[in-house]
Design an enzyme around this catalytic site. Structure first.
Site, mmCIF file in Angstrom:
data_model
loop_
_atom_site.group_PDB
_atom_site.id
_atom_site.type_symbol
_atom_site.label_atom_id
_atom_site.label_comp_id
_atom_site.label_asym_id
_atom_site.label_seq_id
_atom_site.Cartn_x
_atom_site.Cartn_y
_atom_site.Cartn_z
ATOM 1 N N ARG A 209 40.076 30.282 43.372
ATOM 2 C CA ARG A 209 39.096 31.184 42.166
ATOM 3 C C ARG A 209 40.516 32.547 42.547
ATOM 4 O O ARG A 209 40.578 33.146 43.544
ATOM 5 C CB ARG A 209 38.594 32.057 42.199
ATOM 6 N N CYS B 121 37.192 41.716 32.967
ATOM 7 C CA CYS B 121 38.602 40.845 33.022
ATOM 8 C C CYS B 121 38.481 39.706 31.965
ATOM 9 O O CYS B 121 39.208 39.473 31.547
ATOM 10 C CB CYS B 121 38.432 39.750 34.275
ATOM 11 N N GLU C 197 40.848 44.147 41.527
ATOM 12 C CA GLU C 197 40.826 43.732 40.451
ATOM 13 C C GLU C 197 40.300 43.197 39.407
ATOM 14 O O GLU C 197 39.760 43.405 38.859
ATOM 15 C CB GLU C 197 39.711 42.926 42.050
ATOM 16 N N ARG D 17 42.463 35.421 41.603
ATOM 17 C CA ARG D 17 42.341 36.740 41.256
ATOM 18 C C ARG D 17 43.989 37.993 41.407
ATOM 19 O O ARG D 17 44.146 37.419 42.384
ATOM 20 C CB ARG D 17 40.846 37.399 41.838
#
Length: 335
Positions: free
Chosen positions: A163, A73, A120, A165
């Site tokens: 968080r 990422c 993800e 995502r």
């Protein structure tokens, strides 16, 4: 869905492995570039993942039904892009070391044709490069004949950590000609609360030195004067219920999540506290140094969030198998 096979790409410490094996699936292949992460993976799951995905011949992967991948990422994250820009480095797909690894997934699916993909990445994937990055990813998946469903979810509904995502679920159009997938609603109550993850007695080595604590305070003060957003995240257990996002850089100074202490400087989370912050079970073994553990947890997925989505995937395929007479019985035999 009954006992499907799955592969775990960019596996890290095995967040996807934790979830899918607990739901009865079989991991037939795993891979990760990082040596230390592979050690943690092997310690907990009994086999060492392969290394560089770019050297992988997809033909050598056993047949599987589900591909799981939290592909790198940093080339797309806000912090990663800012850092690379400041250093004059490429980011996004132009980052040849990490940014192009999405296309390694495509190389594999074109050979092995999984029925389902569970991907993800960071929230910024959708807005990076004026949304061009997401357009390319989305269109590439569609061009390979997959339905694509995506949603940005904040893990704070599952664990006490903010968080966000993006989760991407893909279904093979040939296997599921007209399937519809809806992400589950986030739970009303967290699986674990902040007070439940924090240890009462912690080694003094996790307490910030006077020098580091003074530096962080000064850095925050100077950043505020310049109108910048830098600032440590100080958690008061008497008031706060959620922490900031823990990233792989946590090992440097712990500034993202510092625990307030009475009559002392703040402290970092311990690796065991970090483990709980991501929803890993108590019996999960951390065989590496604190530094490596922080990096590994900062890069992993939140277990309860992954499980909730995975359960919905299984429910969706089972409902589809029961209700769609057009599905070939051979295609659905693994489900």
């Amino acid at each position: 869905m009954t006992n499907p096979n799955f592969i775990d790409l960019f596996a890290g410490i095995g967040g996807f492995h934790q979830v899918f094996t607990s739901l009865g699936a079989n991991c037939v292949y795993a891979g990760d570039y990082n040596t230390s992460a592979r050690k943690t993976y092997e310690t907990n799951y009994g086999f060492e993942p392969d290394g560089d995905i770019r050297k992988l011949n997809p033909q050598n992967i056993p047949d599987f039904d589900i591909l799981c991948a939290g592909f790198p990422c940093q080339p797309f994250s806000i912090a990663g892009v800012s850092k690379k820009k400041s250093l004059g480095m490429e980011h996004g797909f132009e980052d040849k070391e990490q940014g192009n690894l999405f296309f390694e997934i495509i190389r594999i699916i074109q050979t092995k044709r999984p029925k389902i993909m569970f991907l993800e990445n960071v929230k910024n994937l959708k807005s990076h490069d004026n949304k061009n990055t997401w357009k390319i990813i989305h269109q590439t998946l569609i061009d390979n004949n997959y339905y694509v469903f995506e949603k940005i979810i904040d893990a704070q509904y599952y664990v006490p950590q903010h968080r966000e995502r993006i989760f991407i679920i893909c279904f093979d159009k040939y296997v599921f000609p007209d399937i519809n997938f809806e992400f589950p609603e986030c739970p009303q109550k967290r699986i674990v609360e902040l007070k439940d993850i924090v240890e009462k007695k912690v080694d003094s080595k996790y307490t910030l030195t006077d020098k580091l604590w003074q530096y962080l305070q000064l850095h925050k003060e100077n950043s505020l004067k310049k109108g910048n957003g830098f600032g440590f995240g100080l958690v008061d257990l008497e008031k706060d219920t959620v922490t900031r996002t823990m990233s792989a850089r946590y090992y440097k100074d712990g500034s993202e999540i510092l625990i307030k202490q009475k009559n002392d400087n703040p402290r970092r989370l311990t690796p065991n506290e970090a483990k709980r912050l991501f929803g890993y079970p108590e019996n999960f073994i951390i065989p590496v140094s604190d530094c490596q553990a922080y990096k590994q947890f900062g890069n992993t997925v939140v277990i309860p969030a992954i499980r909730h989505i995975a359960e919905r995937i299984f429910e969706t395929t089972e409902e589809y198998a029961k209700g769609n007479a057009r599905v070939n019985s051979v295609q659905m035999s693994l489900f």
